[in-house]
Design a protein around this motif. Sequence first.
Motif, PDB file in Angstrom:
ATOM      1  N   LEU A 207      80.398 -15.662 124.857  1.00 60.53           N
ATOM      2  CA  LEU A 207      79.435 -15.375 123.801  1.00 60.53           C
ATOM      3  C   LEU A 207      78.029 -15.685 124.285  1.00 60.53           C
ATOM      4  O   LEU A 207      77.807 -16.681 124.987  1.00 60.53           O
ATOM      5  N   ASP A 208      77.099 -14.855 123.929  1.00 63.61           N
ATOM      6  CA  ASP A 208      75.683 -15.065 124.233  1.00 63.61           C
ATOM      7  C   ASP A 208      75.173 -16.172 123.316  1.00 63.61           C
ATOM      8  O   ASP A 208      74.725 -15.920 122.202  1.00 63.61           O
ATOM      9  N   VAL A 209      75.260 -17.421 123.799  1.00 64.14           N
ATOM     10  CA  VAL A 209      74.958 -18.580 122.955  1.00 64.14           C
ATOM     11  C   VAL A 209      73.491 -18.588 122.525  1.00 64.14           C
ATOM     12  O   VAL A 209      73.172 -18.820 121.351  1.00 64.14           O
ATOM     13  N   GLY A 210      72.591 -18.347 123.468  1.00 65.75           N
ATOM     14  CA  GLY A 210      71.169 -18.338 123.120  1.00 65.75           C
ATOM     15  C   GLY A 210      70.856 -17.289 122.071  1.00 65.75           C
ATOM     16  O   GLY A 210      70.122 -17.542 121.103  1.00 65.75           O
ATOM     17  N   GLY A 211      71.413 -16.091 122.251  1.00 64.58           N
ATOM     18  CA  GLY A 211      71.219 -15.041 121.264  1.00 64.58           C
ATOM     19  C   GLY A 211      71.831 -15.393 119.926  1.00 64.58           C
ATOM     20  O   GLY A 211      71.241 -15.142 118.872  1.00 64.58           O
ATOM     21  N   ALA A 212      73.028 -15.999 119.954  1.00 64.27           N
ATOM     22  CA  ALA A 212      73.702 -16.365 118.709  1.00 64.27           C
ATOM     23  C   ALA A 212      72.904 -17.393 117.926  1.00 64.27           C
ATOM     24  O   ALA A 212      72.747 -17.287 116.703  1.00 64.27           O
ATOM     25  N   VAL A 213      72.364 -18.393 118.625  1.00 60.26           N
ATOM     26  CA  VAL A 213      71.612 -19.464 117.947  1.00 60.26           C
ATOM     27  C   VAL A 213      70.319 -18.923 117.343  1.00 60.26           C
ATOM     28  O   VAL A 213      69.996 -19.201 116.178  1.00 60.26           O
ATOM     29  N   PHE A 253      65.070 -13.971 119.880  1.00 65.13           N
ATOM     30  CA  PHE A 253      66.375 -13.326 120.013  1.00 65.13           C
ATOM     31  C   PHE A 253      66.241 -11.995 120.757  1.00 65.13           C
ATOM     32  O   PHE A 253      67.022 -11.698 121.676  1.00 65.13           O
ATOM     33  N   GLY A 254      65.241 -11.191 120.384  1.00 59.38           N
ATOM     34  CA  GLY A 254      65.036  -9.913 121.043  1.00 59.38           C
ATOM     35  C   GLY A 254      64.725 -10.078 122.532  1.00 59.38           C
ATOM     36  O   GLY A 254      65.218  -9.310 123.372  1.00 59.38           O
ATOM     37  N   MET A 255      63.939 -11.093 122.880  1.00 55.15           N
ATOM     38  CA  MET A 255      63.606 -11.341 124.281  1.00 55.15           C
ATOM     39  C   MET A 255      64.841 -11.763 125.069  1.00 55.15           C
ATOM     40  O   MET A 255      65.046 -11.343 126.212  1.00 55.15           O
ATOM     41  N   ILE A 256      65.687 -12.601 124.445  1.00 57.85           N
ATOM     42  CA  ILE A 256      66.916 -13.033 125.115  1.00 57.85           C
ATOM     43  C   ILE A 256      67.835 -11.850 125.361  1.00 57.85           C
ATOM     44  O   ILE A 256      68.424 -11.703 126.440  1.00 57.85           O
ATOM     45  N   GLU A 257      67.958 -10.978 124.360  1.00 58.54           N
ATOM     46  CA  GLU A 257      68.878  -9.848 124.480  1.00 58.54           C
ATOM     47  C   GLU A 257      68.452  -8.869 125.574  1.00 58.54           C
ATOM     48  O   GLU A 257      69.278  -8.143 126.126  1.00 58.54           O
ATOM     49  N   ARG A 258      67.164  -8.841 125.898  1.00 62.04           N
ATOM     50  CA  ARG A 258      66.689  -7.927 126.948  1.00 62.04           C
ATOM     51  C   ARG A 258      67.001  -8.447 128.346  1.00 62.04           C
ATOM     52  O   ARG A 258      66.984  -7.683 129.314  1.00 62.04           O
ATOM     53  N   ARG A 261      72.874 -11.017 130.559  1.00 55.68           N
ATOM     54  CA  ARG A 261      73.786 -10.042 131.173  1.00 55.68           C
ATOM     55  C   ARG A 261      74.684  -9.395 130.131  1.00 55.68           C
ATOM     56  O   ARG A 261      74.922  -8.187 130.174  1.00 55.68           O
ATOM     57  N   ARG A 262      75.236 -10.169 129.217  1.00 57.13           N
ATOM     58  CA  ARG A 262      76.097  -9.633 128.170  1.00 57.13           C
ATOM     59  C   ARG A 262      75.488  -9.979 126.810  1.00 57.13           C
ATOM     60  O   ARG A 262      75.809 -11.014 126.229  1.00 57.13           O
ATOM     61  N   PRO A 263      74.598  -9.150 126.302  1.00 57.07           N
ATOM     62  CA  PRO A 263      73.890  -9.479 125.061  1.00 57.07           C
ATOM     63  C   PRO A 263      74.809  -9.469 123.843  1.00 57.07           C
ATOM     64  O   PRO A 263      75.805  -8.743 123.814  1.00 57.07           O
ATOM     65  N   LEU A 264      74.450 -10.287 122.875  1.00 55.20           N
ATOM     66  CA  LEU A 264      75.172 -10.299 121.602  1.00 55.20           C
ATOM     67  C   LEU A 264      74.966  -8.972 120.886  1.00 55.20           C
ATOM     68  O   LEU A 264      75.899  -8.411 120.304  1.00 55.20           O
TER      69      LEU A 264
END
Length: 459
Positions: A207-213, A253-258, A261-264
């Motif tokens: 799971l994309d922990v940073g994106g999830a948080v 969140f948007g910056m992390i998803e970009r 490697r495996r975005p939420l």
Amino acid sequence: MSQHSASTQVPPRWPARTWIALLICSGVILLDGLDISMITVAIPQIQHELGMTAAVAQWLAGAYILAFGSILLLGGRCADLFGRRRVLVVAMTVFAVVSLLGALATDPVLLIVSRFLKGAAAAFTAPAAMSLLTTTFPEGPHRNRAFGIFNVFEASGYSSGLLVGGLLATIDWRATFVLPIPIAVLLVFAAIRYLPPDPPRTERERLDVGGAVTLLGGMLLFVFTVSSAADAGWTSTRTIGGLVVAAALLTAFGMIERTVRRPLVRLGIFRNRALATANVSAALLYGGAMGFQFLLALYLQNVNGWQPWQMAFVLLPAGLMVVLIGPKLGALLSRYGVGRVLLTGLAAFIPAYALLLRLGPEPDLWTVLLPASVLWGLGFALSISALMVAGTSGVADEEQGLAAGLLNSSLQVGGASGLAVVTAAIAPGTEPGMFPPGVWVILAFAVLTLVAQVFRRSR
């Protein structure tokens, strides 16, 4: 008669196991609607017995919506990553256990916490069920028909919940917490027995922990801030600060998803114009729908002293429209196309809401309330299923949970936002004259929803 024309007239044939899968998915969404509406009717009894203030009591409904609307995207992605049946079974088990804890609770805080946890569980069950439906039924007549039946259950859950909740609350409000337990247990056993096992994963999913948080924090704060803005004030430090921090978290969140490697949430999914427009339309549609119900409840119950079950009967024609049209919707979508059916449904909301401008000191049942209810039901019956079909078409199977989570999240966030805007628009009081500003707000929502779809199709 051409082969295509004939195929649109004959309902798709499904084996028994496919029907059972559809009924399981539909049962999940029925339970969600049932649970939301039953608690609404039971709140006065709970407030009286546990000595809760009105401000605290409203969180019995608000906590569920807060968790549900905020966690849906995470729930939908988890269904894609870890298996839809697995997520459905685990989350529905949590739903049953938390229902039991709520039925036994004697402390207001614990009761509200149980409602929050139920909303969180539903945020996993709803997109899991919807993505199971979209991966079970291929695009075209099969999926169109399945969504029609699915949305009959959704509308039936909400409308019947008002009546069932009113009857149970007259006996004991705890019965509204007990009733979902056997339904949830039955769905768990049925899912284990009849739904196909999740396909094996070739590699371990993380799971994309940073994106999830950041997503969870941003969505929770946004929904909470918007939901409580009417009490705190739209220009208050709490509201403005909450919106700013929520925007910062969602930007992060948007910056992390970009970069991950495996975005939420794969942001490229929004290049699907049908999905993007469906999400905007879903938010606007549900914002108007929640505002419509809120204004009707204020008018009938606060102004005219009606009981909740009497209001439920006013909305009964709306539920009947969904029940009557839902099973035939697949044939309508296949024959006339998703676009035409969707535009017809969205157009029906405009006269439904415009009728509320005629509200007077006494309820006008035959020329205002019942026609508005019928038109509102027609709009709901045609547009919700069509939006779901439009929003999931062309989406890969491995992202159906994400698409379902996005659509359901848009509905919930739109509903909370619409309710907050309508609440801010109407002046405090108990006179019919306070309603027109709120009616103009939901009319604007209805027009914008229609314009969004017309604009997309014109390009």
